[in-house]
Design a protein around this motif. Structure first.
Motif, PDB file in Angstrom:
ATOM      1  N   PHE A  34     -98.939  15.849  37.019  1.00 17.09           N
ATOM      2  CA  PHE A  34     -98.300  14.711  36.346  1.00 17.09           C
ATOM      3  C   PHE A  34     -98.115  13.521  37.276  1.00 17.09           C
ATOM      4  CE2 PHE A  34     -95.771  17.642  33.251  1.00 17.09           C
ATOM      5  CZ  PHE A  34     -96.952  17.995  32.622  1.00 17.09           C
ATOM      6  N   LYS A  35     -98.310  13.745  38.582  1.00 17.54           N
ATOM      7  CA  LYS A  35     -98.095  12.710  39.602  1.00 17.54           C
ATOM      8  C   LYS A  35     -96.678  12.128  39.510  1.00 17.54           C
ATOM      9  CE  LYS A  35    -102.918  11.331  40.237  1.00 17.54           C
ATOM     10  NZ  LYS A  35    -103.522  12.564  39.879  1.00 17.54           N
ATOM     11  N   LYS A  36     -95.701  13.032  39.348  1.00 18.34           N
ATOM     12  CA  LYS A  36     -94.314  12.600  39.288  1.00 18.34           C
ATOM     13  C   LYS A  36     -93.395  13.760  39.644  1.00 18.34           C
ATOM     14  CE  LYS A  36     -93.153  11.183  35.245  1.00 18.34           C
ATOM     15  NZ  LYS A  36     -92.873  10.769  33.883  1.00 18.34           N
ATOM     16  N   THR A  37     -92.142  13.456  39.893  1.00 16.58           N
ATOM     17  CA  THR A  37     -91.129  14.459  40.176  1.00 16.58           C
ATOM     18  C   THR A  37     -90.559  14.956  38.857  1.00 16.58           C
ATOM     19  OG1 THR A  37     -90.616  13.422  42.284  1.00 16.58           O
ATOM     20  CG2 THR A  37     -88.947  14.874  41.364  1.00 16.58           C
ATOM     21  N   ILE A  38     -90.487  16.283  38.724  1.00 19.93           N
ATOM     22  CA  ILE A  38     -90.000  16.895  37.488  1.00 19.93           C
ATOM     23  C   ILE A  38     -88.928  17.933  37.828  1.00 19.93           C
ATOM     24  CG2 ILE A  38     -92.179  16.526  36.268  1.00 19.93           C
ATOM     25  CD1 ILE A  38     -92.733  19.550  36.671  1.00 19.93           C
ATOM     26  N   PRO A  39     -88.099  18.316  36.831  1.00 19.89           N
ATOM     27  CA  PRO A  39     -87.119  19.382  37.082  1.00 19.89           C
ATOM     28  C   PRO A  39     -87.817  20.739  37.143  1.00 19.89           C
ATOM     29  CG  PRO A  39     -86.932  18.593  34.827  1.00 19.89           C
ATOM     30  CD  PRO A  39     -87.938  17.720  35.515  1.00 19.89           C
ATOM     31  N   VAL A  40     -87.248  21.650  37.928  1.00 18.59           N
ATOM     32  CA  VAL A  40     -87.749  23.018  38.023  1.00 18.59           C
ATOM     33  C   VAL A  40     -86.540  23.952  38.088  1.00 18.59           C
ATOM     34  CG1 VAL A  40     -88.005  22.871  40.528  1.00 18.59           C
ATOM     35  CG2 VAL A  40     -89.237  24.628  39.288  1.00 18.59           C
ATOM     36  N   LEU A  41     -86.611  25.059  37.361  1.00 16.96           N
ATOM     37  CA  LEU A  41     -85.562  26.075  37.397  1.00 16.96           C
ATOM     38  C   LEU A  41     -86.030  27.190  38.321  1.00 16.96           C
ATOM     39  CD1 LEU A  41     -82.933  27.383  36.463  1.00 16.96           C
ATOM     40  CD2 LEU A  41     -84.201  28.337  34.520  1.00 16.96           C
ATOM     41  N   LYS A  42     -85.304  27.409  39.417  1.00 16.30           N
ATOM     42  CA  LYS A  42     -85.620  28.480  40.358  1.00 16.30           C
ATOM     43  C   LYS A  42     -84.741  29.676  40.000  1.00 16.30           C
ATOM     44  CE  LYS A  42     -87.201  25.332  43.859  1.00 16.30           C
ATOM     45  NZ  LYS A  42     -87.203  24.921  45.245  1.00 16.30           N
ATOM     46  N   VAL A  43     -85.342  30.680  39.367  1.00 20.22           N
ATOM     47  CA  VAL A  43     -84.622  31.820  38.804  1.00 20.22           C
ATOM     48  C   VAL A  43     -84.184  32.782  39.900  1.00 20.22           C
ATOM     49  CG1 VAL A  43     -84.829  33.811  37.267  1.00 20.22           C
ATOM     50  CG2 VAL A  43     -85.820  31.613  36.601  1.00 20.22           C
ATOM     51  N   THR A  44     -82.910  33.201  39.820  1.00 17.98           N
ATOM     52  CA  THR A  44     -82.374  34.192  40.757  1.00 17.98           C
ATOM     53  C   THR A  44     -82.036  35.506  40.069  1.00 17.98           C
ATOM     54  OG1 THR A  44     -80.151  33.296  40.454  1.00 17.98           O
ATOM     55  CG2 THR A  44     -81.433  32.456  42.323  1.00 17.98           C
ATOM     56  N   LYS A  45     -81.866  35.483  38.727  1.00 19.71           N
ATOM     57  CA  LYS A  45     -81.498  36.694  37.993  1.00 19.71           C
ATOM     58  C   LYS A  45     -82.175  36.674  36.627  1.00 19.71           C
ATOM     59  CE  LYS A  45     -77.403  39.028  36.162  1.00 19.71           C
ATOM     60  NZ  LYS A  45     -75.963  38.905  35.960  1.00 19.71           N
ATOM     61  N   VAL A  46     -82.721  37.821  36.228  1.00 17.30           N
ATOM     62  CA  VAL A  46     -83.385  37.950  34.932  1.00 17.30           C
ATOM     63  C   VAL A  46     -82.766  39.110  34.168  1.00 17.30           C
ATOM     64  CG1 VAL A  46     -85.568  38.397  33.739  1.00 17.30           C
ATOM     65  CG2 VAL A  46     -85.578  37.099  35.881  1.00 17.30           C
ATOM     66  N   LYS A  47     -82.399  38.880  32.908  1.00 20.38           N
ATOM     67  CA  LYS A  47     -81.877  39.936  32.043  1.00 20.38           C
ATOM     68  C   LYS A  47     -82.750  39.989  30.788  1.00 20.38           C
ATOM     69  CE  LYS A  47     -77.929  41.290  29.275  1.00 20.38           C
ATOM     70  NZ  LYS A  47     -76.832  40.758  28.510  1.00 20.38           N
ATOM     71  N   ARG A  48     -83.369  41.121  30.540  1.00 19.75           N
ATOM     72  CA  ARG A  48     -84.214  41.299  29.347  1.00 19.75           C
ATOM     73  C   ARG A  48     -83.343  41.241  28.091  1.00 19.75           C
ATOM     74  NH1 ARG A  48     -89.358  40.769  31.319  1.00 19.75           N
ATOM     75  NH2 ARG A  48     -89.356  41.763  33.336  1.00 19.75           N
ATOM     76  N   GLU A  49     -83.897  40.666  27.024  1.00 19.67           N
ATOM     77  CA  GLU A  49     -83.163  40.508  25.769  1.00 19.67           C
ATOM     78  C   GLU A  49     -84.034  40.927  24.596  1.00 19.67           C
ATOM     79  OE1 GLU A  49     -80.080  39.629  25.640  1.00 19.67           O
ATOM     80  OE2 GLU A  49     -79.711  38.553  27.498  1.00 19.67           O
ATOM     81  N   GLN A  50     -83.384  41.253  23.482  1.00 26.62           N
ATOM     82  CA  GLN A  50     -84.087  41.471  22.225  1.00 26.62           C
ATOM     83  C   GLN A  50     -84.411  40.099  21.624  1.00 26.62           C
ATOM     84  OE1 GLN A  50     -84.986  44.436  20.788  1.00 26.62           O
ATOM     85  NE2 GLN A  50     -84.325  45.350  22.720  1.00 26.62           N
ATOM     86  N   ALA A  51     -85.489  40.012  20.876  1.00 23.00           N
ATOM     87  CA  ALA A  51     -85.848  38.750  20.217  1.00 23.00           C
ATOM     88  C   ALA A  51     -84.750  38.372  19.222  1.00 23.00           C
ATOM     89  CB  ALA A  51     -87.172  38.891  19.495  1.00 23.00           C
ATOM     90  N   PRO A  52     -84.348  37.102  19.176  1.00 22.32           N
ATOM     91  CA  PRO A  52     -83.317  36.679  18.223  1.00 22.32           C
ATOM     92  C   PRO A  52     -83.859  36.700  16.792  1.00 22.32           C
ATOM     93  CG  PRO A  52     -84.213  34.790  19.365  1.00 22.32           C
ATOM     94  CD  PRO A  52     -84.830  36.004  19.998  1.00 22.32           C
ATOM     95  N   LYS A  53     -82.956  36.777  15.818  1.00 22.67           N
ATOM     96  CA  LYS A  53     -83.381  36.736  14.418  1.00 22.67           C
ATOM     97  C   LYS A  53     -84.041  35.400  14.093  1.00 22.67           C
ATOM     98  CE  LYS A  53     -80.001  40.012  12.726  1.00 22.67           C
ATOM     99  NZ  LYS A  53     -78.862  40.259  11.858  1.00 22.67           N
ATOM    100  N   ASP A  54     -83.538  34.328  14.672  1.00 17.93           N
ATOM    101  CA  ASP A  54     -84.097  32.993  14.462  1.00 17.93           C
ATOM    102  C   ASP A  54     -84.398  32.392  15.840  1.00 17.93           C
ATOM    103  OD1 ASP A  54     -84.821  30.437  13.736  1.00 17.93           O
ATOM    104  OD2 ASP A  54     -82.967  29.987  12.678  1.00 17.93           O
ATOM    105  N   PRO A  55     -85.661  32.266  16.215  1.00 17.86           N
ATOM    106  CA  PRO A  55     -86.011  31.823  17.566  1.00 17.86           C
ATOM    107  C   PRO A  55     -85.996  30.301  17.762  1.00 17.86           C
ATOM    108  CG  PRO A  55     -88.003  32.329  16.368  1.00 17.86           C
ATOM    109  CD  PRO A  55     -86.846  32.673  15.463  1.00 17.86           C
ATOM    110  N   TYR A  56     -85.552  29.551  16.774  1.00 23.98           N
ATOM    111  CA  TYR A  56     -85.599  28.091  16.858  1.00 23.98           C
ATOM    112  C   TYR A  56     -84.285  27.494  17.337  1.00 23.98           C
ATOM    113  CZ  TYR A  56     -89.878  28.765  14.242  1.00 23.98           C
ATOM    114  OH  TYR A  56     -91.106  29.180  13.864  1.00 23.98           O
ATOM    115  N   VAL A  57     -84.359  26.310  17.896  1.00 24.31           N
ATOM    116  CA  VAL A  57     -83.190  25.521  18.282  1.00 24.31           C
ATOM    117  C   VAL A  57     -83.108  24.351  17.329  1.00 24.31           C
ATOM    118  CG1 VAL A  57     -82.166  24.113  20.116  1.00 24.31           C
ATOM    119  CG2 VAL A  57     -83.478  26.171  20.705  1.00 24.31           C
ATOM    120  N   TYR A  58     -81.928  24.100  16.812  1.00 27.17           N
ATOM    121  CA  TYR A  58     -81.744  23.034  15.834  1.00 27.17           C
ATOM    122  C   TYR A  58     -80.874  21.925  16.397  1.00 27.17           C
ATOM    123  CZ  TYR A  58     -83.499  26.605  12.706  1.00 27.17           C
ATOM    124  OH  TYR A  58     -84.276  27.563  12.118  1.00 27.17           O
ATOM    125  N   ARG A  59     -81.180  20.698  16.005  1.00 24.34           N
ATOM    126  CA  ARG A  59     -80.373  19.550  16.389  1.00 24.34           C
ATOM    127  C   ARG A  59     -79.034  19.618  15.682  1.00 24.34           C
ATOM    128  NH1 ARG A  59     -82.702  13.620  15.683  1.00 24.34           N
ATOM    129  NH2 ARG A  59     -84.486  14.967  15.717  1.00 24.34           N
TER     130      ARG A  59
END
Length: 67
Positions: free
Chosen positions: A39-64
């Motif tokens: 992208f030739k630019k500075t972007i945010p990055v999440l450096k993960v330190t902990k991972v917890k497995r989850e079940q898929a949600p009933k509704d996988p969408y995010v709403y405004r």
């Protein structure tokens, strides 16, 4: 969904983290920035330190929330 869109961000996982298609997880980490050459630019990055497995949600969408 007619008005849907995609959102994502760069995530750096620990070397021992492995995922299959459609896996779900909750992660903990630190948000920082890095220069991303494609992208030739500075972007945010999440450096993960902990991972917890989850079940898929009933509704996988995010709403405004228009409140």
């Amino acid at each position: 969904m007619a008005d849907s869109g995609i959102f994502g961000m760069l995530i750096e996982f620990p070397d021992d983290a492995a995922f299959k298609n459609d896996d779900w997880a909750t992660v903990t980490g630190e948000v920082s920035t890095m220069y991303y050459q494609p992208f030739k630019k500075t972007i945010p990055v999440l450096k993960v330190t902990k991972v917890k497995r989850e079940q898929a949600p009933k509704d996988p969408y995010v709403y405004r929330n228009n409140q």
